[in-house]
Design a protein around this motif. Structure first.
Motif, short mmCIF file in Angstrom:
data_model
loop_
_atom_site.label_atom_id
_atom_site.label_comp_id
_atom_site.label_asym_id
_atom_site.label_seq_id
_atom_site.Cartn_x
_atom_site.Cartn_y
_atom_site.Cartn_z
N ILE A 288 0.73 -1.24 -0.25
CA ILE A 288 -0.12 0.03 0.10
C ILE A 288 0.83 1.07 0.07
N GLU A 289 0.73 2.18 -0.91
CA GLU A 289 1.41 3.41 -1.09
C GLU A 289 1.04 4.47 -0.11
N GLY A 290 0.56 4.21 0.93
CA GLY A 290 -0.06 5.15 1.98
C GLY A 290 -1.15 5.10 2.69
N PRO A 291 -1.36 5.81 3.71
CA PRO A 291 -2.73 5.80 4.49
C PRO A 291 -3.90 6.09 3.34
N ASP A 292 -3.75 7.06 2.56
CA ASP A 292 -4.89 7.68 1.85
C ASP A 292 -5.07 6.28 0.39
N ALA A 293 -4.27 5.82 0.11
CA ALA A 293 -4.31 4.70 -0.84
C ALA A 293 -5.04 3.47 -0.15
N ALA A 294 -4.79 3.31 1.33
CA ALA A 294 -5.21 2.28 1.73
C ALA A 294 -6.69 2.62 2.03
N ASP A 295 -7.15 3.86 2.38
CA ASP A 295 -8.51 4.41 2.48
C ASP A 295 -9.19 4.08 0.98
N ALA A 296 -8.67 4.28 0.33
CA ALA A 296 -9.19 3.98 -1.45
C ALA A 296 -9.43 2.59 -1.55
N LEU A 297 -8.38 2.09 -1.27
CA LEU A 297 -8.92 0.46 -1.26
C LEU A 297 -10.00 0.03 -0.65
N ALA A 298 -10.03 0.35 0.56
CA ALA A 298 -11.11 0.09 1.45
C ALA A 298 -12.56 0.31 0.79
N ILE A 299 -12.65 1.62 0.20
CA ILE A 299 -13.84 2.13 -0.43
C ILE A 299 -14.00 1.27 -1.64
N ALA A 300 -12.81 0.70 -2.41
CA ALA A 300 -13.23 -0.04 -3.47
C ALA A 300 -13.77 -1.30 -3.11
N ILE A 301 -13.27 -1.68 -1.90
CA ILE A 301 -13.87 -3.24 -1.51
C ILE A 301 -15.25 -3.21 -1.17
N CYS A 302 -15.62 -2.00 -0.30
CA CYS A 302 -16.84 -1.76 0.11
C CYS A 302 -17.88 -1.67 -1.04
N HIS A 303 -17.41 -0.94 -2.12
CA HIS A 303 -18.04 -0.78 -3.54
C HIS A 303 -18.57 -2.30 -3.96
N ALA A 304 -17.24 -2.94 -3.91
CA ALA A 304 -17.63 -4.11 -4.73
C ALA A 304 -18.48 -4.99 -3.83
N HIS A 305 -18.64 -4.93 -2.44
CA HIS A 305 -19.46 -5.73 -1.87
C HIS A 305 -20.82 -5.22 -1.93
N TYR A 306 -21.18 -4.00 -1.86
CA TYR A 306 -22.62 -3.49 -2.03
C TYR A 306 -23.11 -3.46 -3.55
N SER A 307 -22.33 -3.47 -4.50
CA SER A 307 -22.70 -3.43 -5.89
C SER A 307 -22.95 -4.92 -6.41
N ARG A 308 -22.81 -5.73 -5.78
CA ARG A 308 -23.00 -7.11 -6.43
C ARG A 308 -24.49 -7.64 -5.71
N GLY A 309 -25.18 -7.09 -5.02
CA GLY A 309 -26.51 -7.70 -4.79
C GLY A 309 -26.62 -8.28 -3.19
N PRO A 310 -27.67 -8.64 -2.83
CA PRO A 310 -28.12 -9.10 -1.51
C PRO A 310 -27.33 -10.59 -1.44
N GLY A 311 -27.03 -11.10 -2.09
CA GLY A 311 -26.53 -12.47 -1.80
C GLY A 311 -25.10 -12.40 -1.23
N LEU A 312 -24.20 -11.50 -1.66
CA LEU A 312 -22.98 -11.21 -0.99
C LEU A 312 -23.11 -10.43 0.21
N ASN A 313 -24.10 -9.23 0.24
CA ASN A 313 -24.18 -8.63 1.49
C ASN A 313 -24.64 -9.61 2.70
N ALA A 314 -25.40 -10.79 2.40
CA ALA A 314 -25.80 -11.68 3.42
C ALA A 314 -24.38 -12.45 3.85
N ALA A 315 -23.55 -12.68 2.89
CA ALA A 315 -22.09 -13.22 3.28
C ALA A 315 -21.47 -12.46 4.21
N LEU A 316 -21.48 -11.05 3.91
CA LEU A 316 -20.76 -10.28 4.64
C LEU A 316 -20.97 -10.38 6.38
N GLY A 317 -22.17 -11.10 6.66
CA GLY A 317 -22.45 -11.09 8.09
C GLY A 317 -22.99 -9.79 8.88
#
Length: 179
Positions: A135-164
């Motif tokens: 990771i290139e720094g704290p701002d890049a870590a936050d950006a990756l976290a935002i991308a991960i969050c978007h990947a989870h929530y943009s794929r529908g309820p099946g994955l959201n249930a898997a998140l627990g």
């Protein structure tokens, strides 16, 4: 689906690109666009625009996500952050991409499991979910976290249930691809 996460900032605008294939997440790239605080505001915003446009051209994301701005006591600082956020919204729009927007607490809850996690916890969990990532720094870590969050929530309820209920990654299989 290739996701670009953006953590807006005038001095440091973090970005991170991941690939989401079903329940698999893989790291593509991350970095920080920087502007010179000695320059006038217009030149700083133009610099961020050019750098972020280059990121889009190099990694060709399918979708983008950005963190919502919080308002703090420093009105001038909040306004400048809002202007940098405008650039971060403009670039994906120029490429015709949809942009997800997430509150900082939602990103942290999704990635770490708690909405008021410290930056070090976010960094640690991003590294856990994208093994081997540099990771290139704290701002890049936050950006990756935002991308991960978007990947989870943009794929529908099946994955959201898997998140627990804790908001973690549940049983997701995480894989890194180096390019």
């Amino acid at each position: 689906m290739r996701v670009l996460g953006i953590d807006p900032g005038l001095r440091n605008l973090g970005w991170g690109v991941i690939e989401a294939d079903g329940s698999r997440l893989s790291h593509i790239a991350n970095g920080v666009c920087q502007s010179d605080s000695g320059e006038d505001l217009a030149k700083r915003l133009l610099s961020l625009h050019e750098q972020l446009t280059d990121v889009f051209n190099r990694f060709q994301p399918d979708t983008a996500a950005i963190e919502q701005t919080f308002v703090n006591k420093d009105a001038v600082g909040t306004l400048k952050l809002g202007q940098a956020r405008g650039v971060a919204l403009l670039v994906p729009a120029q490429f015709g991409l949809p942009v997800g927007e997430y509150a900082p607490n939602k990103v942290k809850k999704t990635v770490v499991g708690v909405g008021h996690a410290a930056k070090q916890q976010v960094d640690h969990m991003v590294k856990m979910q994208l093994p081997g990532v540099v990771i290139e720094g704290p701002d890049a870590a936050d950006a990756l976290a935002i991308a991960i969050c978007h990947a989870h929530y943009s794929r529908g309820p099946g994955l959201n249930a898997a998140l627990g209920a804790a908001g973690g990654t549940g049983g997701l299989r995480i894989k890194e691809v180096r390019r």
